[in-house]
Design a protein around this motif. Structure first.
Motif, short mmCIF file in Angstrom:
data_model
loop_
_atom_site.label_atom_id
_atom_site.label_comp_id
_atom_site.label_asym_id
_atom_site.label_seq_id
_atom_site.Cartn_x
_atom_site.Cartn_y
_atom_site.Cartn_z
N UNK A 218 -1.29 5.50 -14.15
CA UNK A 218 -0.32 5.16 -13.57
C UNK A 218 -0.25 3.67 -13.05
N UNK A 219 -1.21 3.71 -11.73
CA UNK A 219 -0.88 2.45 -11.14
C UNK A 219 -0.74 1.37 -12.02
N UNK A 220 -1.40 1.09 -13.43
CA UNK A 220 -1.42 0.58 -14.24
C UNK A 220 0.51 -0.01 -15.60
N UNK A 221 1.03 1.59 -15.38
CA UNK A 221 2.56 1.81 -15.81
C UNK A 221 3.27 1.29 -15.13
N UNK A 222 2.53 1.88 -13.22
CA UNK A 222 3.84 1.43 -12.89
C UNK A 222 3.76 -0.26 -12.40
N UNK A 223 3.04 -1.12 -12.69
CA UNK A 223 2.85 -1.82 -12.43
C UNK A 223 1.58 -2.88 -10.91
N UNK A 224 1.34 -2.09 -9.62
CA UNK A 224 0.32 -2.00 -8.66
C UNK A 224 -0.76 -2.71 -8.59
N UNK A 225 -1.03 -3.03 -10.03
CA UNK A 225 -2.65 -3.64 -9.56
C UNK A 225 -2.08 -4.02 -10.61
N UNK B 173 0.68 -1.32 -0.37
CA UNK B 173 -0.17 -0.02 0.34
C UNK B 173 0.74 1.32 0.20
N UNK B 174 2.04 1.35 0.56
CA UNK B 174 2.82 2.59 0.45
C UNK B 174 3.40 2.69 -1.17
N UNK B 175 3.49 2.23 -2.19
CA UNK B 175 3.39 2.00 -3.42
C UNK B 175 2.32 2.83 -3.85
N UNK B 176 1.14 2.12 -3.54
CA UNK B 176 -0.44 2.16 -4.55
C UNK B 176 -0.33 3.94 -3.55
N UNK B 177 -0.11 4.14 -2.18
CA UNK B 177 -0.32 5.49 -1.82
C UNK B 177 0.81 6.63 -2.40
N UNK B 178 1.77 6.23 -2.89
CA UNK B 178 2.36 7.88 -3.75
C UNK B 178 2.00 7.73 -5.31
N UNK B 179 1.32 6.53 -5.85
CA UNK B 179 1.12 7.13 -7.02
C UNK B 179 -0.63 7.77 -7.16
N UNK B 180 -1.09 7.71 -6.07
CA UNK B 180 -1.83 7.81 -5.69
C UNK B 180 -2.69 9.46 -6.30
N UNK B 181 -2.04 10.55 -5.91
CA UNK B 181 -2.38 11.94 -6.57
C UNK B 181 -2.68 11.19 -8.10
N UNK B 182 -1.72 11.09 -9.11
CA UNK B 182 -1.57 10.58 -10.25
C UNK B 182 -2.39 9.61 -10.59
N UNK B 183 -2.52 8.47 -10.38
CA UNK B 183 -3.88 7.88 -10.43
C UNK B 183 -5.26 8.62 -10.36
N UNK B 184 -5.60 9.75 -9.32
CA UNK B 184 -6.80 10.89 -9.24
C UNK B 184 -6.48 11.56 -10.41
N UNK B 185 -5.73 11.90 -10.71
CA UNK B 185 -5.49 12.62 -12.45
C UNK B 185 -6.20 12.11 -13.54
N UNK B 186 -5.52 10.59 -13.61
CA UNK B 186 -6.16 10.27 -14.63
C UNK B 186 -6.80 9.88 -14.37
N UNK B 187 -7.93 9.10 -13.09
CA UNK B 187 -9.25 9.22 -12.84
C UNK B 187 -10.35 10.34 -13.76
N UNK B 188 -9.67 11.43 -12.95
CA UNK B 188 -9.93 13.14 -13.64
C UNK B 188 -10.83 12.88 -15.20
N UNK B 189 -9.23 12.40 -15.78
CA UNK B 189 -8.98 12.54 -16.67
C UNK B 189 -10.28 11.78 -17.84
N UNK B 190 -10.87 10.25 -17.39
CA UNK B 190 -11.13 9.54 -17.71
C UNK B 190 -12.98 10.44 -17.58
N UNK B 191 -12.94 11.02 -16.60
CA UNK B 191 -14.60 11.70 -16.28
C UNK B 191 -14.58 12.76 -17.19
#
Length: 97
Positions: A72-79, A17-35
């Motif tokens: 970013x979660x996919x690109x960094x291989x964390x999910x 989860x520490x790796x997930x948390x480190x990518x959370x903001x870029x992931x949310x930016x990605x989600x916003x672009x999808x919305x």
């Protein structure tokens, strides 16, 4: 009903989860672009926190997969991602589907 097929994107974390948390903001930016593009309809973490779920609308699976590949979660291989298409035969009267 709006155009496009409906999909459930099921994310499962495969990293600490520490790796997930480190990518959370870029992931949310990605989600916003999808919305912003009108593809994502709803999203959020699972309980317990083992991944997340995205409800999406896209013309086809390939289009959605191309977008998901930018996460970013996919690109960094964390999910890991499982994409399931579904056909809602019933819906709430006020649903925006």
């Amino acid at each position: 009903m709006m155009a496009g097929n409906l999909f459930v994107v099921d994310l499962t974390y495969i990293a600490d989860l520490s790796k997930i948390d480190a990518l959370l903001e870029p992931h949310r930016t990605f989600l916003k672009s999808g919305y912003d593009r009108g593809v994502f309809l709803a999203s959020g973490p699972k309980e317990p926190r083992t991944g997340g779920v995205i409800l999406a609308r896209a013309d086809n699976r390939a289009e959605l997969k191309k977008l998901i590949d930018q996460d970013p979660f996919k690109q960094e291989g964390v999910a890991e991602y499982r994409i399931t298409e579904f056909n809602p035969v019933m819906k709430a009267e006020n649903a925006l589907l």
